[in-house]
Design an enzyme around this catalytic site. Sequence first.
Site, PDB file in Angstrom:
ATOM      1  CD  GLU A  36      34.180  36.383  42.965  1.00  0.00           C
ATOM      2  OE1 GLU A  36      33.953  37.297  42.159  1.00  0.00           O
ATOM      3  OE2 GLU A  36      34.716  36.562  44.076  1.00  0.00           O
ATOM      4  CD  GLU A  84      39.476  33.536  47.067  1.00  0.00           C
ATOM      5  OE1 GLU A  84      39.214  34.712  47.366  1.00  0.00           O
ATOM      6  OE2 GLU A  84      39.313  33.078  45.917  1.00  0.00           O
TER       7      GLU A  84
HETATM    8  C1  XIL Z   1      42.205  39.577  44.985  1.00  0.00           C
HETATM    9  C2  XIL Z   1      43.656  39.807  45.374  1.00  0.00           C
HETATM   10  O1  XIL Z   1      43.835  39.443  46.719  1.00  0.00           O
HETATM   11  C3  XIL Z   1      44.029  41.250  45.155  1.00  0.00           C
HETATM   12  O2  XIL Z   1      45.423  41.426  45.359  1.00  0.00           O
HETATM   13  C4  XIL Z   1      43.649  41.702  43.736  1.00  0.00           C
HETATM   14  O3  XIL Z   1      43.837  43.088  43.612  1.00  0.00           O
HETATM   15  C5  XIL Z   1      42.207  41.361  43.418  1.00  0.00           C
HETATM   16  O4  XIL Z   1      41.964  39.987  43.652  1.00  0.00           O
HETATM   17  N1  XIL Z   1      38.068  36.655  45.389  1.00  0.00           N
HETATM   18  C6  XIL Z   1      39.015  35.974  44.639  1.00  0.00           C
HETATM   19  C7  XIL Z   1      40.430  36.418  44.644  1.00  0.00           C
HETATM   20  O5  XIL Z   1      38.686  34.923  44.061  1.00  0.00           O
HETATM   21  O6  XIL Z   1      41.079  36.149  43.414  1.00  0.00           O
HETATM   22  C8  XIL Z   1      40.541  37.885  44.973  1.00  0.00           C
HETATM   23  O7  XIL Z   1      41.919  38.200  45.084  1.00  0.00           O
HETATM   24  C9  XIL Z   1      39.782  38.200  46.250  1.00  0.00           C
HETATM   25  C10 XIL Z   1      38.318  37.890  46.083  1.00  0.00           C
END
Ligand code: XIL
Length: 361
Positions: A177, A283
């Site tokens: 990000e 994701e």
């Molecule tokens: C999220 C996890 O799923 C949660 O359990 C945690 O509390 C916060 O992070 N983008 C990303 C991931 O790159 O690392 C994030 O994961 C979700 C959004």
Amino acid sequence: MKGNTMTNPSSTKGPSNRSFLALLALTATLLITACDDGHDARPSLTLRELADQRGILIGAAARPGLIANEAEYARILAAEFNSITAENDMKWKATEPKHKTYTWNNADAVAAFATAYGQTVRGHTLVWANEFQFQVIPDYVRNAVDVATMQQYIDDHIEAVVTRYADVVDRWDVINEPLETLGPGVDQNVITATLGEAWMLRAFQQARALDPTADLYVNESLTTLLPAKHAGLLALVKRLIDAGAPIDGVGLQAHYLGGQVPAALQSVMEDWQALGLKVAVTELDIATAGGDLQSHATGYASVFATCLAVSACVEVTSWGFTDRHTWLNDFIGPESTPLLFNEDYQPKPAYTAVAETLAGD
Ligand code: XIL
């Protein structure tokens, strides 16, 4: 000494050995009879087997506590996926909450599971500085007394994590990000505001030097939904590559809502392909609209079909695999039901749709 020979039937002489062999024979007969019923006896293939056949990675984000404590979670994770991403446990705060104080247990557990089951690992993530939703920067980094100290913290962190997992991780989200959440500009978080974009270039160069065989990625959110953000990421990645950053690929987070997959997914992938980069869906989750499992299934199938249609697409990883354990239960609520298995570990229509897509049906 392992085990107890008294309970090992093969080492037991006499009648109990014979009854064990008889039981084996009976079981074999029953199995053969069950298969010989005139129907196609071919067992249906797992998603993992189907993805192996198509030459793509199918991954899931995983949590080590669930691997240890829920047998069905571990069984499905091993059987259905050829790749794992630690959902949280390879992040900076999880691995190095204080400078040079390392907490590897959870990340090690994910790595050990993947190794045991012959899975690849997507390393997530070396530096995630955008704090729109989560407090992701360890306090000691945020409070670094000067520019050189902050850069040193980043260097030290990357060195420790990449070195430790060089044998297991075959691709890293080096930067997560980098842009403003709603794009298109570079996010002015405490790290970038302090060090400029130079830290990103250095992170890629350092990761390459420490693990020359790992693919190195930029991972970003919302680029398939916001054209201006996609343009902003294209511009940043081109700038970094022109400056000498060894970038191999771009990750599309793909957290989708309302059962909808954006129409731009394929053209976004093709833009990265045109730059000679790999692209991965890193994701994926698709929150259902009012529990509508049919559009959810269609959405999952279209993401896999798009990846198969774009040669640069090497991976589709979903952010978890069971509705029982998804981050969206905290952020949206249990009605989001975004994943391939329901809360009782039963495959949903999306599972079948993905299997059919991978099988080419
Ligand atoms: C999220 C996890 O799923 C949660 O359990 C945690 O509390 C916060 O992070 N983008 C990303 C991931 O790159 O690392 C994030 O994961 C979700 C959004």
